[in-house]
Structures are given as C-alpha cells and as structure tokens.
Motif scaffolding. Structure first.
Motif, short mmCIF file in Angstrom:
data_model
loop_
_atom_site.label_atom_id
_atom_site.label_comp_id
_atom_site.label_asym_id
_atom_site.label_seq_id
_atom_site.Cartn_x
_atom_site.Cartn_y
_atom_site.Cartn_z
N GLN A 88 0.85 -1.19 0.00
CA GLN A 88 0.00 0.00 0.00
C GLN A 88 0.89 1.23 0.00
O GLN A 88 1.94 1.23 0.64
N VAL A 89 0.44 2.24 -0.74
CA VAL A 89 1.06 3.57 -0.64
C VAL A 89 0.05 4.45 0.11
O VAL A 89 -1.06 4.66 -0.36
N VAL A 90 0.45 4.95 1.27
CA VAL A 90 -0.47 5.63 2.18
C VAL A 90 0.02 7.05 2.39
O VAL A 90 1.22 7.28 2.62
N ALA A 91 -0.90 7.97 2.29
CA ALA A 91 -0.58 9.37 2.59
C ALA A 91 -1.73 9.94 3.39
O ALA A 91 -2.90 9.83 2.98
N ASN A 92 -1.39 10.56 4.51
CA ASN A 92 -2.39 11.19 5.37
C ASN A 92 -3.49 10.22 5.77
O ASN A 92 -4.69 10.56 5.79
N GLY A 93 -3.14 9.00 6.02
CA GLY A 93 -4.09 8.00 6.48
C GLY A 93 -4.99 7.47 5.40
O GLY A 93 -5.97 6.78 5.69
N ARG A 94 -4.69 7.78 4.12
CA ARG A 94 -5.52 7.32 3.00
C ARG A 94 -4.67 6.53 2.03
O ARG A 94 -3.54 6.90 1.73
N VAL A 95 -5.21 5.40 1.58
CA VAL A 95 -4.49 4.52 0.66
C VAL A 95 -4.59 5.12 -0.73
O VAL A 95 -5.69 5.22 -1.30
N LEU A 96 -3.43 5.52 -1.28
CA LEU A 96 -3.39 6.07 -2.63
C LEU A 96 -3.27 4.95 -3.67
O LEU A 96 -3.92 5.01 -4.73
N GLN A 97 -2.45 4.02 -3.39
CA GLN A 97 -2.24 2.89 -4.29
C GLN A 97 -2.13 1.61 -3.45
O GLN A 97 -1.64 1.64 -2.33
N ARG A 98 -2.55 0.51 -4.04
CA ARG A 98 -2.42 -0.78 -3.34
C ARG A 98 -2.45 -1.90 -4.35
O ARG A 98 -2.92 -1.74 -5.47
N SER A 99 -1.96 -3.04 -3.91
CA SER A 99 -2.02 -4.23 -4.76
C SER A 99 -3.38 -4.89 -4.60
O SER A 99 -4.17 -4.52 -3.72
N ALA A 100 -3.67 -5.84 -5.47
CA ALA A 100 -5.02 -6.41 -5.51
C ALA A 100 -5.38 -7.11 -4.21
O ALA A 100 -6.54 -7.13 -3.80
N GLY A 101 -4.39 -7.72 -3.52
CA GLY A 101 -4.70 -8.46 -2.31
C GLY A 101 -4.62 -7.66 -1.05
O GLY A 101 -4.85 -8.19 0.04
N ALA A 102 -4.28 -6.39 -1.13
CA ALA A 102 -4.14 -5.55 0.05
C ALA A 102 -5.50 -4.99 0.44
O ALA A 102 -6.36 -4.75 -0.41
N PRO A 103 -5.72 -4.76 1.74
CA PRO A 103 -7.01 -4.18 2.16
C PRO A 103 -7.14 -2.72 1.69
O PRO A 103 -6.14 -2.06 1.39
#
Length: 455
Positions: A88-103
């Motif tokens: 996951q790529v997270v900024a300010n507590g929000r997921v900007l990017q993630r892989s298919a299996g990540a929450p």
C-alpha cells in the motif's frame, strides 16, 4: 595360562570410531542433500521476491490508470507463487495505491518511526508488515505478507526434505547395525567358545586378539576353569587312590573270612553274610576305579572300532547262563546286526552291567531279553525284562551316582548305571529308560548315532 597373541584392543574405541565415521559420512551426505534442496527452494522464493519488487517498482513509476495493479491475479498464478506480498502507498491515512490483495484501509493507521516491522490482523488473517516513510514524511509504503504464506514455504520445504532425511536415517541405522555387528564379533566368538564348553572340556578360553573390555571377564573365567580342573583332578586322584588302596585290604579280609569259616564251621551263616558284605564293598571299589578311569576321558580320545556283536553276545550268554538258571530267569539274546562302532571293553562293561541288573532285580520266572537291531536307520541294543520295573520318577534318576530305588532287597552300589551312562556319553550313544517286555518291567535302550553305523 592364556595364550599369547595379538595385543588387546579397545572395543569401546573401535565402536566409537566406527559410529562416528559412519555418522560423519552420512551427515555430510544429508547436509549436501539438504543444501541442494534448500538452495532450490530459496531460489524460487527469491525469484518471487524479485518479481514482486518489480511489480512494486513499476507501480511506483507508472500512472495509476495504466498500472492495472488493482486487477486480481489469476487463481492458478496466485496459488503457484510462494512469496505473495501485498503493498500500500499511504498518505495522510488514506491509501493512494495498493495491490489487488491488500485491504482498502491502511495496514498500519499510525506509524511514528521511519521504518519497521509490525505484526497485526487484517481481513481476518495474521500479517507481518514492513513500513517505510519517505524523508519528507509525505507518504509511506506498507508491504505485508500473510503469516500463512510463510508457513506454506516451510511446509513445502519440509515436504521436499522429509523423504531424503528419512532415507539417510534408515541408511545410518543399517550402517551402524552392520558396524556394531562387525565390532562385536569377538564377543560372539568368545560366547560361542564358552557355550561349546562341556563338563569334560575345561581347557582355557583363548584370549589372543580379544578387546581390552573382554579380557578381564575371559581371564576370570579361565581362572575359574583352572581351579575347577584342579579340583576335579584332585577328586579323581583321591577316588582312584582310595579305591586302589582299598582293594588290597579287602582281598586280605576276604581271605581271612574264608579261613575263619573253615576254622569255625558252626559260624557259617554269619561269616557268609560277612563275605557278601565284603564282596559288595569290593564291587563298589571296582566301580569307583572304573569311574575314576572314565571321568577324565573325552569323546575325541576314544578310538571306536567296528565291533562284531555275535561273539560278544555269545560271551554274555556264557557268563550269565548259570546265574540266570540259578535264579530261574529265562535269558535270551538275539543279534540282527553284524557290528557296531564302539570300544570293545567298554561296550562289554555296559552290557554286562545291564544284564547283571536285570538278573539281580527280576524274580524267579521272569524273562530277560537282549536284542540288537536296526531302528529308524540307527543301530540299537535293548535290554528288557518283565520284572517289577521302576516308576517314572525313579527312571529319571537311575544314572545318578549312588542312587538306588527304594524297596529293593538286592544289594548294590548304585554306580552300575552311572558307568553305563558315562560310557554311552563317550560314544555319543543315546541311553533311554522305558517299559520292558509287554509293558512290564524295565527296558534300557542304546541308540547309536546314524553316522556311526558299522554294519
């Protein structure tokens, strides 16, 4: 004394060296096998890790709409991958990017350090997550892996290794079994040498080439054998000397009694009883002398020969015909074989003792038969009667020295059948006792070994 030969060696050291050598060789072999298998398995793991890293780098350097990272992997490819990492790529507590299996929500909501590992639960699974933040703390990358995926790698490694490891363990057990058998072979040889000992063989056990651990036991056994041999020799010398020394005074005593009988005819009955007692004592002395000569002998010292039975049976008939007629006993001898292998004098002693016993203990009107025949491929001589016989319990003790059946009125030394047994043992003849003629009386059977047939 124990024989001199090769110097003693250590059984413990040889066994330890053999097991250590076998274990080292097999351990090196198993280590090489495990290394090859582990190298192959970990190579696949690292290949998957490189592949995942490539996907993450691509995700970090491409536009979100062109990445296609949110599209799930095919089931066959997802199940085949040993290292399944989700990011996951997270900024300010929000997921900007993630892989298919990540929450959809961040793995770690609040992370204060620059980087580190966190164990947590997400999407109903246990995860281990690595978090790293950029220097400006604008965003952070969270890469997680399910704990079950790690266990799957270990299970696959175990499945690949258990069969080779089990094979090496079995091989190690077989090699150790063979080596210990080889190292312990002197113990078996010594045990066999001791087990082959007989009451007539008191020779000391050879100690040449034996291990140090076995020498004290073998030497102690040899000392016991030496003491036993000395004791037996002393006993035999005493018996022989005493019996020999008694013969002369007994003969003199017998002559004096005869002289007194002639001088005092009115005392005929008491002197006759005294003569019978002297005769019985003389017979006892003769039996002791015979046993003293037989006891030291061993079978290999006995030179048997083909002995014709017809002349021996004729001699027995002539010797005992008068005694049988005097007692009113029918004595018959039948010989259906030509010869047996035996010492002539000893076999004559055996048959004479057996016939004497039968005539002595059978009442008037009895029958005594001596028969030589072939039975089950073996030479056999039987002496049977139809007298009072001997009960089963007493039969088992008939060859014991000085044993006499209770209730017998006839005198005896109790050594006649002991002499018969000893001579039979020297010839390898089986001596057995059973019922006599028509199931009555006593039957004595002498069975020669089949290889000793001389007819």
């Amino acid at each position: 004394m124990p024989s001199a030969g090769a110097p003693p060696w250590s059984l413990r050291r040889r066994l330890l060296a053999a097991i250590l050598a076998a274990s080292t060789v097999l351990w090196l072999g198993s280590l090489g096998t495990v290394t090859v298998i582990a190298w192959q398995e970990t190579g696949e793991v690292f290949d998957d890790a490189l592949e995942e890293s490539a996907y993450m780098l691509m995700a970090a350097t491409t536009d979100l709409d062109a990445r296609g990272l949110l599209a799930p992997l095919p089931a066959s490819e997802r199940n085949a991958r040993k290292v399944d990492m989700q990011y996951q790529v997270v900024a300010n507590g929000r997921v900007l990017q993630r892989s298919a299996g990540a929450p959809a929500a961040p793995f770690v909501a609040a992370f204060d350090d620059d980087h580190g590992f966190v164990d947590l639960a997400a999407m109903g699974e246990r995860w281990r997550v690595f978090v790293v933040r950029d220097e400006a703390r604008r965003f952070e990358v969270q890469v997680g892996q399910q704990a079950d995926k790690r266990l799957d790698i270990l299970e696959e490694l175990g499945e690949a290794l258990w069969l080779p490891v089990l094979g090496f363990l079995v091989l190690l057990a077989l090699v150790c079994w063979w080596l210990t058998g080889r190292v312990l072979q002197p113990l078996r040889r010594t045990a066999a040498a001791i087990g082959a000992k007989t009451p007539d063989d008191l020779a000391q056990v050879d100690t040449s080439g034996q291990p140090r651990e076995l020498l004290p036991m073998t030497r102690a056994l040899n000392e016991v054998l030496a003491r036993l041999d000395a004791a037996l020799q002393a006993e035999r010398r005493f018996t022989a000397d005493a019996a020999h020394e008694l013969r002369t005074p007994l003969a003199g005593l017998h002559m004096h009694v005869q002289l007194l009988q002639r001088q005092h005819p009115d005392l005929l009955a008491p002197f006759q009883k005294l003569r019978q007692d002297i005769a019985r004592l003389t017979a006892l002395v003769d039996s002791l002398l015979m046993l003293a000569r037989l006891d030291p002998l061993v079978r290999k010292q006995l030179e048997g020969q083909a002995l014709e039975l017809a002349p021996l049976f004729a001699q027995l008939q002539a010797e005992h015909a008068d005694e049988a007629a005097r007692r009113g006993i029918a004595l018959s001898l039948r010989c259906d074989i030509e010869s047996v292998r035996a010492d002539p004098q000893m076999l004559a002693i055996v048959l004479r003792n057996l016939v004497n016993n039968a005539l002595r203990y059978c009442p008037a009107g009895s029958r005594v038969e001596v028969e030589a025949c072939r039975h089950a491929g073996r030479d056999r001589i039987m002496v049977r009667d139809d007298g009072p016989g001997v009960d089963e319990t007493s039969r088992r003790r008939l060859t014991e020295r000085f044993f006499r059946v209770l209730g017998q009125e006839e005198g005896g030394s109790g050594l006649g059948l002991s002499i018969v047994q000893r001579i039979a043992d020297l010839h390898g003849i089986a001596l057995t006792f059973g019922p006599g003629l028509e199931g009555r009386g006593l039957g004595v059977t002498l069975d020669w070994p089949s290889q000793d047939r001389a007819s």
